[in-house]
Scaffold this motif. Structure first.
Motif, short mmCIF file in Angstrom:
data_model
loop_
_atom_site.label_atom_id
_atom_site.label_comp_id
_atom_site.label_asym_id
_atom_site.label_seq_id
_atom_site.Cartn_x
_atom_site.Cartn_y
_atom_site.Cartn_z
N UNK A 181 0.83 -1.20 0.00
CA UNK A 181 0.00 0.00 0.00
C UNK A 181 0.87 1.26 0.00
N UNK A 182 0.20 2.36 -0.29
CA UNK A 182 0.86 3.66 -0.24
C UNK A 182 -0.12 4.70 0.27
N UNK A 183 0.41 5.86 0.67
CA UNK A 183 -0.41 6.97 1.17
C UNK A 183 -0.41 8.09 0.14
N UNK A 184 -1.60 8.54 -0.24
CA UNK A 184 -1.71 9.69 -1.12
C UNK A 184 -1.59 10.98 -0.30
N UNK A 185 -0.83 11.91 -0.82
CA UNK A 185 -0.56 13.15 -0.09
C UNK A 185 -1.73 14.12 -0.15
N UNK A 186 -2.35 14.24 -1.31
CA UNK A 186 -3.35 15.29 -1.48
C UNK A 186 -4.59 14.85 -2.22
N UNK A 187 -5.11 13.67 -1.89
CA UNK A 187 -6.29 13.16 -2.61
C UNK A 187 -7.52 14.02 -2.38
N UNK A 188 -7.53 14.83 -1.31
CA UNK A 188 -8.70 15.64 -1.00
C UNK A 188 -8.69 16.99 -1.71
N UNK A 189 -7.66 17.27 -2.50
CA UNK A 189 -7.59 18.57 -3.16
C UNK A 189 -7.29 18.39 -4.64
N UNK A 190 -8.12 19.01 -5.46
CA UNK A 190 -7.93 18.93 -6.91
C UNK A 190 -6.62 19.52 -7.36
N UNK A 215 -2.36 16.03 -10.31
CA UNK A 215 -1.25 15.51 -11.09
C UNK A 215 -0.28 14.74 -10.20
N UNK A 216 -0.02 15.28 -9.01
CA UNK A 216 0.91 14.62 -8.08
C UNK A 216 0.32 13.29 -7.61
N UNK A 217 -0.99 13.29 -7.33
CA UNK A 217 -1.65 12.06 -6.87
C UNK A 217 -1.58 10.99 -7.95
N UNK A 218 -1.81 11.39 -9.19
CA UNK A 218 -1.76 10.41 -10.29
C UNK A 218 -0.34 9.88 -10.48
N UNK A 219 0.65 10.74 -10.28
CA UNK A 219 2.03 10.28 -10.34
C UNK A 219 2.31 9.26 -9.24
N UNK A 220 1.78 9.55 -8.03
CA UNK A 220 1.94 8.60 -6.93
C UNK A 220 1.32 7.25 -7.27
N UNK A 221 0.12 7.29 -7.81
CA UNK A 221 -0.59 6.04 -8.11
C UNK A 221 0.14 5.23 -9.18
N UNK A 222 0.66 5.90 -10.19
CA UNK A 222 1.38 5.17 -11.24
C UNK A 222 2.69 4.60 -10.70
N UNK A 223 3.37 5.36 -9.83
CA UNK A 223 4.59 4.85 -9.22
C UNK A 223 4.28 3.63 -8.34
N UNK A 256 -10.98 10.15 0.69
CA UNK A 256 -11.01 11.15 -0.38
C UNK A 256 -10.69 10.50 -1.72
N UNK A 257 -9.74 9.58 -1.74
CA UNK A 257 -9.35 8.93 -2.98
C UNK A 257 -10.45 8.06 -3.57
N UNK A 258 -11.27 7.43 -2.72
CA UNK A 258 -12.38 6.61 -3.22
C UNK A 258 -13.29 7.46 -4.08
N UNK A 259 -13.51 8.70 -3.66
CA UNK A 259 -14.39 9.62 -4.41
C UNK A 259 -13.69 10.15 -5.65
N UNK A 260 -12.43 10.54 -5.50
CA UNK A 260 -11.76 11.26 -6.59
C UNK A 260 -11.11 10.34 -7.62
N UNK A 261 -10.64 9.16 -7.19
CA UNK A 261 -9.92 8.29 -8.13
C UNK A 261 -10.45 6.84 -8.05
N UNK A 262 -11.74 6.63 -8.26
CA UNK A 262 -12.29 5.27 -8.11
C UNK A 262 -11.69 4.26 -9.08
N UNK A 263 -11.13 4.74 -10.19
CA UNK A 263 -10.55 3.81 -11.16
C UNK A 263 -9.27 3.16 -10.62
#
Length: 822
Positions: A616-625, A629-637, A661-668
């Motif tokens: 697992x990993x922790x997203x830094x800013x999933x609650x802020x639009x 870009x940084x969140x997507x970079x984290x997810x791909x890494x 927050x991520x469940x709502x913003x990045x369900x994919x």
């Protein structure tokens, strides 16, 4: 969740036919209440006709919610125009269809099912037996009093294949009902609690009622009953083979002898087994009702193969069952026994026994309603009078049309009213002084109003936790996930202030997949309270390795050194352990970095004692639009690092990256599991679904004193508060020692008083603070809401420049937590 069905299978099971739609879509949920939709696409709604509503009337609403499968009554005339995606199955009687579906699902379950019936105590025996069995088995049990023609099938639909035993309750009120319940429950072990007068009017005799109730046991391997209940014991012994009967008694002569010795606040139960071995149980009550119910549960657990020591562990954690003989503080040092949902002769007998076991008071007072569904009223009321006189009740308040027949049989001064409202209009709390008051009556008389009127108002601060709201929030997030996606729920920091054990218990009932705590001690506490879900520990320490293994906790491993330490511990002690790998993709707090993956793979190879349960990993800013870009970079890494690890494993660990927050913003990117935290507790930090969630916590306190002050007078320490006009202030019983942040001082904080927001005035003190209530009607003792419905936790956090997490987790342990279902 049921084992999946196709519409074609449903048609065959319910003996119906496909009116419209596909025969090949998956169904894995069955509901009868339009409010219970969680997975609309895979839900079958069974349209039942009730006394006040018809399920067919809700089909339009349900179709708009996404429900696509409906079991309807043949010839119901449902308009399917505009519902081309819907599948409609018609049968002669949807209720019979529901029961046939339940019987089919029950046949797929191969583990023991306990069926409980009798006149009284079914729900308590079910709950207590479930808690005891839970020490050893994964237990499914019917919720609350789901023991009816509709409740039983709904209970069966809650049995999963992983459950090792199921405990079902069966209740009837007339002939021909039990055979339907028996066909569904198919009890392998039966428990007969007792025979009383409840629902007597539906039967020609008590013998007929006995015959009907015992149909539940026709296919049972064993039947547990109390030999001291003479009538039911004789019937069972005359109609069932001796080798199937498991009896217990206070006296020798039964399969098990369970004698009782009462102490001040507990009882000792001495068990004599058939092999003449002895064991002593301790239980935390002394009343006759509880002692009978718990002995049924003990014998059933023994019959299912539990050891006496295991049973005692379960007894140590018994929880009170709602709506059953509870003691509450009454007016003028009186005590109120709340038995407001009981209404038959056997129940009254047990309640009076319970009353007799309490400490002496000046008088014994009884509030009693008409006895409903009791058959021969004349005989029953004669027995009621005998019971009342035997227990030396000093004063009776009777409510109903039939109960005045007692008037000439009771002591002078007893009074009778036609309805509860008339009684309440004439009820004066001051007429009670150091009395013992029993309130018992049928549900439709609303005797809870009497109890509420008599209860002493408890001043102080309390945090109320609405478990129904928690369920709603959990289900909301589940709707955002694929059916196979697992949910790990964060219960660290005392479950965000809500109380970890109680919330974890509820999550276990909701079938969450994992729990997560911050420290090993938190996980140990949950295990000691009977929580059996897998538990991930976020911040384990080397000195806690022993407890990790002892209590089956799964640590997070975040560095090569920690991996090495844990691996050596397991190897030296010849142990294996499940672990979770923290991959640092940008939080830069803990975790393996990408350049450490090769070293990590070598450690995994060197220490096969450690099994990787998840990455697992922790997203830094999933609650802020702004951080998308940084969140997507984290997810791909994370995906890249995970693939590098898993391709070197012979098995596939779970992966999880999304928080609430991520469940709502990045369900994919939900992958195999998500981590649900603050969202469960009613805070949607993205701001997209604020209205969809319900606050689960309400922090309340009361007004201790009200003062009138003149313009210019000051309030509180350092004279920081000042009255800008003549007005009133109120002192409320909460301060920073309770977790009410001192930054709320001087108008930064607002509270809700009688529907009005009012500001804090002056500095928040350690144990109290003051509020400006000028212009608001209030009196001392009034309730004040600190946060909850009507006063947003998110808004309060913003007012002092913090986050809702901090406010939730700051609530002191000295604040009483109260859990309820609304």
């Amino acid at each position: 969740m049921i084992q999946s069905l196709l519409p074609s299978q449903v048609c065959e099971i319910v003996q119906g036919f496909l009116l419209h739609g596909s025969q090949e879509q998956i169904i894995n949920q069955i509901i009868v209440d339009s409010r219970n939709v969680v997975y609309p696409e895979t839900t079958l709604f069974v349209a039942l006709k009730g006394a006040k509503s018809d399920g067919h009337d809700f089909i339009e609403e349900l179709y708009k919610k996404g429900v696509r499968h409906f079991l309807i009554r043949k010839g119901s005339g449902i308009n399917i125009a505009g519902k081309e995606e819907g599948t409609f199955i018609a049968c002669e009687d949807p209720l019979s269809g529901l029961q046939l579906l339940a019987a089919y699902q029950r046949q797929l379950y191969k583990n023991p099912v306990v069926g409980i019936t009798g006149s009284n105590g079914k729900t308590i025996v079910k709950e207590w037996l479930g808690q005891i069995l839970g020490q050893r088995f994964a237990v499914a049990k019917s919720p609350k009093s789901y023991n009816s023609q509709v409740g039983v099938p709904l209970s069966i639909f809650g049995i999963a294949q992983y459950h090792q035993v199921a405990v079902m309750e069966a209740g009837i009120s007339k002939p021909a009902e039990m055979v339907k319940l028996a066909n569904m429950i198919q009890a392998s072990l039966g428990i007969f609690t007792n025979i009383g007068t409840a629902h007597e009017e539906g039967f020609s005799s008590q013998d007929e009622k006995l015959e009907e109730k015992t149909k539940l046991f026709e296919k049972s391997k064993f039947i547990v009953y109390r030999k001291d209940q003479v009538k039911s014991a004789r019937y069972l012994e005359a109609n069932f083979e001796a080798e199937r009967l498991v009896s217990w008694s206070q006296e020798p002569g039964a399969t098990y002898t369970l004698s009782v010795k009462k102490e001040i606040d507990k009882s000792k139960i001495l068990l004599l087994k058939p092999d003449l071995s002895l064991f002593t149980f301790w239980v935390p009550f002394t009343d006759a009702a509880s002692l009978e119910n718990v002995r049924h549960a003990i014998v059933a657990a023994l019959t299912l193969g539990m050891e006496a020591v295991e049973i005692q562990e379960g007894l140590d954690h018994l929880k009170a069952v709602d709506m059953r003989l509870t003691l509450k503080t009454g007016p003028n040092d009186s005590l109120v026994i709340d038995d407001t949902y009981n209404n038959d002769l056997a129940g009254l007998r047990l309640a009076l026994d319970f009353m007799a076991a309490q400490r002496s008071k000046k008088r014994k007072v009884l509030f009693l309603s008409d006895m409903l569904q009791v058959g021969d009223a004349k005989t029953v009321y004669e027995e009621v009078a005998e019971l009342i006189n035997h227990h030396q009740i000093d004063y009776v308040f009777g409510v109903g049309k039939e109960i005045p027949v007692l008037k000439d049989k009771l002591s002078e001064g007893s009074v009778f009213y036609p309805d509860t409202e008339s009684l309440l209009a004439n009820l004066d709390q001051n007429q009670f002084d150091n009395d013992l008051i029993l309130v018992t009556g049928a549900r439709n008389f609303g005797f809870e109003k009497i109890v509420n009127s008599l209860q002493q108002r408890i001043h102080g601060t309390v945090l109320e936790i609405n478990l129904n709201a928690l369920t709603h929030n959990y289900n909301f997030y589940k709707t955002k996930l694929l059916p196979d996606t697992k949910v790990m729920v964060m219960v660290k920091a005392f479950a965000y202030g809500g109380g970890a054990t109680e919330i974890a218990n509820h999550l276990q009932q909701l079938k969450a997949d994992y729990l997560a705590v911050a420290y090993t001690d938190e996980g140990v506490a949950l295990r000691e309270q009977g929580i059996t879900l897998p538990i991930m520990v976020l911040n384990p320490m080397q000195e806690s390795f022993v407890n990790l293994q002892k209590f089956d906790l799964e640590p997070v491993v975040y560095s090569p050194l920690f991996f090495l330490q844990l691996g050596k511990f397991c190897r030296n002690n010849r142990l294996s352990m499940k672990i979770h790998l923290d991959l640092d993709t940008g939080m830069h707090r803990l975790g393996f970095e990408e350049n450490q993956v090769e070293d990590l793979l070598q450690l995994i190879k060197d220490y096969p004692e450690l099994t990787i349960a998840s990455l697992y990993t922790h997203l830094v800013g999933a609650d802020e639009g702004a951080h998308q870009d940084y969140s997507l970079e984290q997810l791909e890494l994370f995906i890249r690092m995970s693939a590098q690890i898993t391709e070197n494993l012979a098995y596939q660990p779970l992966r999880h990256a999304l928080n609430s927050a991520g469940i709502i913003r990045y369900p994919e990117y939900q992958m195999e599991m998500v981590r649900l935290g603050i969202g469960l507790y009613g805070v949607e930090v993205n701001g997209k679904f604020d209205q969809a969630l319900k606050p689960i916590s309400t922090l309340k306190t009361t007004i201790s004193q009200i003062k009138e002050l003149k313009k210019g007078e000051t309030v509180g320490y350092s004279r920081k508060g000042e009255m800008h006009e003549n007005g009133k202030i109120a002192t409320i019983a909460i301060g920073y020692a309770d977790g009410y942040d001192r930054r709320f001082s001087n108008g930064k904080g607002i509270v809700l008083l009688n529907g009005h927001p009012v500001p804090v005035i002056g500095n928040v003190c350690m144990d109290m603070c003051m509020i400006d209530i000028t212009g608001v009607e209030a009196k001392e003792g009034d309730e004040v809401t600190i946060y909850g419905p009507g006063i947003s936790l998110k808004e309060l956090a913003q007012r002092i420049g913090t986050i809702p997490y901090e406010l939730l987790t700051n609530i002191s342990s000295r604040v009483k937590r109260v859990y309820y279902l609304d």
